[in-house]
Design a protein around this motif. Structure first.
Motif, mmCIF file in Angstrom:
data_model
loop_
_atom_site.group_PDB
_atom_site.id
_atom_site.type_symbol
_atom_site.label_atom_id
_atom_site.label_comp_id
_atom_site.label_asym_id
_atom_site.label_seq_id
_atom_site.Cartn_x
_atom_site.Cartn_y
_atom_site.Cartn_z
ATOM 1 N N TYR A 121 47.234 50.418 38.398
ATOM 2 C CA TYR A 121 46.642 51.901 38.744
ATOM 3 C C TYR A 121 45.398 50.998 39.883
ATOM 4 O O TYR A 121 44.687 50.404 39.521
ATOM 5 N N ALA A 122 45.184 52.047 41.169
ATOM 6 C CA ALA A 122 43.654 52.006 41.804
ATOM 7 C C ALA A 122 43.203 52.981 41.161
ATOM 8 O O ALA A 122 43.101 54.143 41.509
ATOM 9 N N ASN A 123 41.830 52.814 42.672
ATOM 10 C CA ASN A 123 40.822 54.011 42.532
ATOM 11 C C ASN A 123 40.919 54.557 43.735
ATOM 12 O O ASN A 123 40.453 55.545 44.237
ATOM 13 N N MET A 124 41.838 54.158 44.054
ATOM 14 C CA MET A 124 41.677 54.088 46.259
ATOM 15 C C MET A 124 43.194 53.892 46.422
ATOM 16 O O MET A 124 44.185 53.199 46.100
ATOM 17 N N THR A 125 43.852 54.609 47.989
ATOM 18 C CA THR A 125 45.305 54.100 47.526
ATOM 19 C C THR A 125 45.103 52.753 48.661
ATOM 20 O O THR A 125 44.485 52.244 49.498
ATOM 21 N N LEU A 126 45.892 52.056 48.027
ATOM 22 C CA LEU A 126 45.922 50.716 48.492
ATOM 23 C C LEU A 126 47.205 50.083 49.010
ATOM 24 O O LEU A 126 48.339 50.882 48.868
ATOM 25 N N SER A 127 46.762 49.827 50.889
ATOM 26 C CA SER A 127 48.074 49.274 51.254
ATOM 27 C C SER A 127 48.304 48.053 51.483
ATOM 28 O O SER A 127 47.058 47.266 50.924
ATOM 29 N N ALA A 128 49.598 47.605 51.819
ATOM 30 C CA ALA A 128 50.024 46.184 52.793
ATOM 31 C C ALA A 128 49.394 45.625 51.412
ATOM 32 O O ALA A 128 48.857 44.518 51.135
ATOM 33 N N MET A 129 50.126 45.703 50.481
ATOM 34 C CA MET A 129 50.264 44.554 48.744
ATOM 35 C C MET A 129 51.654 44.377 49.066
ATOM 36 O O MET A 129 52.359 44.461 49.047
#
Length: 185
Positions: A121-129
């Motif tokens: 999980y992350a603190n914000m939307t992560l793109s291009a992983m």
């Protein structure tokens, strides 16, 4: 005993683990590295059932596009009756503000034939992983609204940076999943 044989719902790490090699939970695809994204404030987990016991020395993800201020944590949960329950491992926050491989160093042993839920999980939307395509993950259930796409992961609400000790309600989903490498000890 009774002659009944119970098999897990997936087959992962089929060969005996070799020290220093990298393994992952991919089950059907022949090429990894699909580029996807996932939203923050949501834990995403997928089943991992090792055919052989495996002790890892670290976990790694690959960030292909930087996310300024982006932080990610890797998670391992236990299984109870086909759903994730108790948190077994939570990494420190991995900085996604630069590209490249992000590694969390920790020894963890996966026991053969045991169902684990591997995720993040992350603190914000992560793109291009770097991700697994949803069609390349082990199906875990059939959605009632769309019979052509199996559910591949479960999601649960969470407030970063502390994943719950006991997961609570998990909702099946058909989305892609973050490509998490397991580096053997």
């Amino acid at each position: 005993g009774s002659g009944d044989i119970v098999l897990g719902s997936g087959v992962h790490v089929l060969t005996k683990p070799v020290s220093g090699r990298t393994y992952n939970a991919r089950t059907t695809c022949t090429a990894g590295g699909f580029v996807g994204s996932f939203s923050g404030s949501s834990i995403q987990l997928y089943p991992f059932i090792p055919a052989n016991s495996l002790t890892v020395s670290s976990f790694a993800v690959n960030v292909s596009t930087l996310a300024i201020g982006g932080l990610l944590r890797i998670l391992v949960y236990s299984d109870l009756n086909g759903v994730p329950t108790t948190k077994l491992l939570e990494s420190t926050s991995l900085d996604c503000s630069t590209t490249g491989v992000k590694t969390y160093t920790a020894s963890f042993t996966f026991t053969a034939g045991t169902v684990y839920w591997l995720g993040y999980y992350a603190n914000m939307t992560l793109s291009a992983m770097f991700t697994f395509s949803a069609t390349d993950l082990t199906p875990i259930s059939a959605p009632t609204s769309n019979f052509s796409n199996a559910n591949r992961i479960v999601t649960a609400a969470a407030t970063f940076p502390n994943a719950p000790s006991t997961l609570g309600t998990a909702t099946p989903a058909t989305t892609d999943a973050l490509y998490i490498n397991l580096i053997s000890a």
